[in-house]
Design a protein around this motif. Sequence first.
Motif, PDB file in Angstrom:
ATOM      1  N   LEU A   1     -38.512  29.148   3.607  1.00 39.57           N
ATOM      2  CA  LEU A   1     -37.330  28.323   3.438  1.00 39.57           C
ATOM      3  C   LEU A   1     -36.134  29.166   3.002  1.00 39.57           C
ATOM      4  CD1 LEU A   1     -36.021  25.507   3.351  1.00 39.57           C
ATOM      5  CD2 LEU A   1     -36.822  25.324   0.988  1.00 39.57           C
ATOM      6  N   ALA A   2     -36.355  30.095   2.098  1.00 35.22           N
ATOM      7  CA  ALA A   2     -35.276  30.966   1.635  1.00 35.22           C
ATOM      8  C   ALA A   2     -34.735  31.832   2.779  1.00 35.22           C
ATOM      9  CB  ALA A   2     -35.760  31.840   0.485  1.00 35.22           C
ATOM     10  N   GLU A   3     -35.613  32.347   3.628  1.00 37.47           N
ATOM     11  CA  GLU A   3     -35.180  33.170   4.753  1.00 37.47           C
ATOM     12  C   GLU A   3     -34.363  32.342   5.739  1.00 37.47           C
ATOM     13  OE1 GLU A   3     -34.430  36.206   7.258  1.00 37.47           O
ATOM     14  OE2 GLU A   3     -35.222  36.312   5.216  1.00 37.47           O
ATOM     15  N   ARG A   4     -34.798  31.117   6.026  1.00 34.00           N
ATOM     16  CA  ARG A   4     -34.066  30.243   6.942  1.00 34.00           C
ATOM     17  C   ARG A   4     -32.686  29.891   6.383  1.00 34.00           C
ATOM     18  NH1 ARG A   4     -36.497  24.608   7.974  1.00 34.00           N
ATOM     19  NH2 ARG A   4     -34.523  23.576   8.085  1.00 34.00           N
ATOM     20  N   LEU A   5     -32.609  29.645   5.100  1.00 36.22           N
ATOM     21  CA  LEU A   5     -31.340  29.339   4.462  1.00 36.22           C
ATOM     22  C   LEU A   5     -30.400  30.540   4.515  1.00 36.22           C
ATOM     23  CD1 LEU A   5     -29.604  27.375   2.816  1.00 36.22           C
ATOM     24  CD2 LEU A   5     -30.725  28.237   0.772  1.00 36.22           C
ATOM     25  N   ARG A   6     -30.936  31.750   4.269  1.00 33.46           N
ATOM     26  CA  ARG A   6     -30.128  32.962   4.317  1.00 33.46           C
ATOM     27  C   ARG A   6     -29.545  33.165   5.716  1.00 33.46           C
ATOM     28  NH1 ARG A   6     -30.332  37.569   6.243  1.00 33.46           N
ATOM     29  NH2 ARG A   6     -32.476  37.533   6.895  1.00 33.46           N
ATOM     30  N   ARG A   7     -30.370  32.966   6.777  1.00 32.03           N
ATOM     31  CA  ARG A   7     -29.899  33.137   8.142  1.00 32.03           C
ATOM     32  C   ARG A   7     -28.840  32.097   8.500  1.00 32.03           C
ATOM     33  NH1 ARG A   7     -34.419  32.135  11.520  1.00 32.03           N
ATOM     34  NH2 ARG A   7     -35.737  31.949   9.722  1.00 32.03           N
ATOM     35  N   THR A   8     -29.026  30.869   8.066  1.00 31.95           N
ATOM     36  CA  THR A   8     -28.068  29.800   8.359  1.00 31.95           C
ATOM     37  C   THR A   8     -26.728  30.073   7.699  1.00 31.95           C
ATOM     38  OG1 THR A   8     -29.873  28.215   8.510  1.00 31.95           O
ATOM     39  CG2 THR A   8     -27.667  27.313   8.221  1.00 31.95           C
ATOM     40  N   LEU A   9     -26.747  30.518   6.475  1.00 32.21           N
ATOM     41  CA  LEU A   9     -25.497  30.781   5.761  1.00 32.21           C
ATOM     42  C   LEU A   9     -24.785  32.024   6.287  1.00 32.21           C
ATOM     43  CD1 LEU A   9     -26.532  29.926   2.105  1.00 32.21           C
ATOM     44  CD2 LEU A   9     -25.131  28.558   3.655  1.00 32.21           C
ATOM     45  N   ALA A  10     -25.533  32.959   6.871  1.00 29.01           N
ATOM     46  CA  ALA A  10     -24.937  34.192   7.383  1.00 29.01           C
ATOM     47  C   ALA A  10     -24.231  33.972   8.719  1.00 29.01           C
ATOM     48  CB  ALA A  10     -25.994  35.276   7.522  1.00 29.01           C
ATOM     49  N   GLN A  11     -24.562  32.907   9.444  1.00 29.23           N
ATOM     50  CA  GLN A  11     -23.972  32.661  10.758  1.00 29.23           C
ATOM     51  C   GLN A  11     -22.594  32.023  10.606  1.00 29.23           C
ATOM     52  OE1 GLN A  11     -26.598  30.069  12.829  1.00 29.23           O
ATOM     53  NE2 GLN A  11     -28.228  31.567  13.026  1.00 29.23           N
ATOM     54  N   PRO A  12     -21.599  32.597  11.265  1.00 33.50           N
ATOM     55  CA  PRO A  12     -20.292  31.932  11.256  1.00 33.50           C
ATOM     56  C   PRO A  12     -20.356  30.715  12.177  1.00 33.50           C
ATOM     57  CG  PRO A  12     -20.192  33.959  12.527  1.00 33.50           C
ATOM     58  CD  PRO A  12     -21.576  33.890  11.938  1.00 33.50           C
ATOM     59  N   ASP A  13     -19.874  29.605  11.712  1.00 33.13           N
ATOM     60  CA  ASP A  13     -19.950  28.378  12.510  1.00 33.13           C
ATOM     61  C   ASP A  13     -18.571  27.733  12.534  1.00 33.13           C
ATOM     62  OD1 ASP A  13     -20.985  26.350  14.008  1.00 33.13           O
ATOM     63  OD2 ASP A  13     -21.879  25.286  12.322  1.00 33.13           O
ATOM     64  N   ALA A  14     -18.105  27.422  13.717  1.00 36.44           N
ATOM     65  CA  ALA A  14     -16.773  26.840  13.871  1.00 36.44           C
ATOM     66  C   ALA A  14     -16.715  25.427  13.284  1.00 36.44           C
ATOM     67  CB  ALA A  14     -16.380  26.815  15.342  1.00 36.44           C
ATOM     68  N   GLU A  15     -17.833  24.717  13.275  1.00 34.40           N
ATOM     69  CA  GLU A  15     -17.835  23.350  12.761  1.00 34.40           C
ATOM     70  C   GLU A  15     -17.798  23.310  11.245  1.00 34.40           C
ATOM     71  OE1 GLU A  15     -21.007  21.054  14.352  1.00 34.40           O
ATOM     72  OE2 GLU A  15     -20.635  21.736  16.392  1.00 34.40           O
ATOM     73  N   LEU A  16     -18.181  24.388  10.596  1.00 36.78           N
ATOM     74  CA  LEU A  16     -18.193  24.412   9.138  1.00 36.78           C
ATOM     75  C   LEU A  16     -16.838  24.906   8.624  1.00 36.78           C
ATOM     76  CD1 LEU A  16     -21.723  25.899   8.417  1.00 36.78           C
ATOM     77  CD2 LEU A  16     -21.013  23.536   8.248  1.00 36.78           C
TER      78      LEU A  16
END
Length: 150
Positions: free
Chosen positions: A126-141
């Motif tokens: 779960l921690a690894e998935r969260l780290r990858r999600t937060l590292a991705q730049p997202d235009a919707e966020l």
Amino acid sequence: MPSEGQTRTGEPVGEADDAYVDLFRKVTGARAQMAARALTRVLQAGAGSLVLDEHVRTWTDPDTGAEMTERRVRYLRPDWRAAAWWLVRVYSDQYGPHAKSWDQLLDELGVGQHPASLDAPDFTALAERLRRTLAQPDAELTSPLPASSP
């Protein structure tokens, strides 16, 4: 249970039985009203809101000439026994003489007895998935607040 137009044996109700059916309905309604009134008085006694005595006195104030009213109400003292009586009769499984203690209920539910997998959860995935999600730049966020101008 018989339907509206049937007797207990399932036979249809005839015109000769109308008086008895009407009497049965009246008695059933009266008993329900009596039960509701009794329950109301028990709950009022438990809350201390049952009025024992009420006096209203009206007089004219000699100085101002205004009509004055004084109301004195005497209530029954709150009595926990009335509320306990109601609880025992309505929720006998939880408050009656055969009610189970909290320890017995928790034991039946298995609370306190957790499987080994719940003792030490593994949050690395779960921690690894969260780290990858937060590292991705997202235009919707984007920021929900507009940028302030100086």
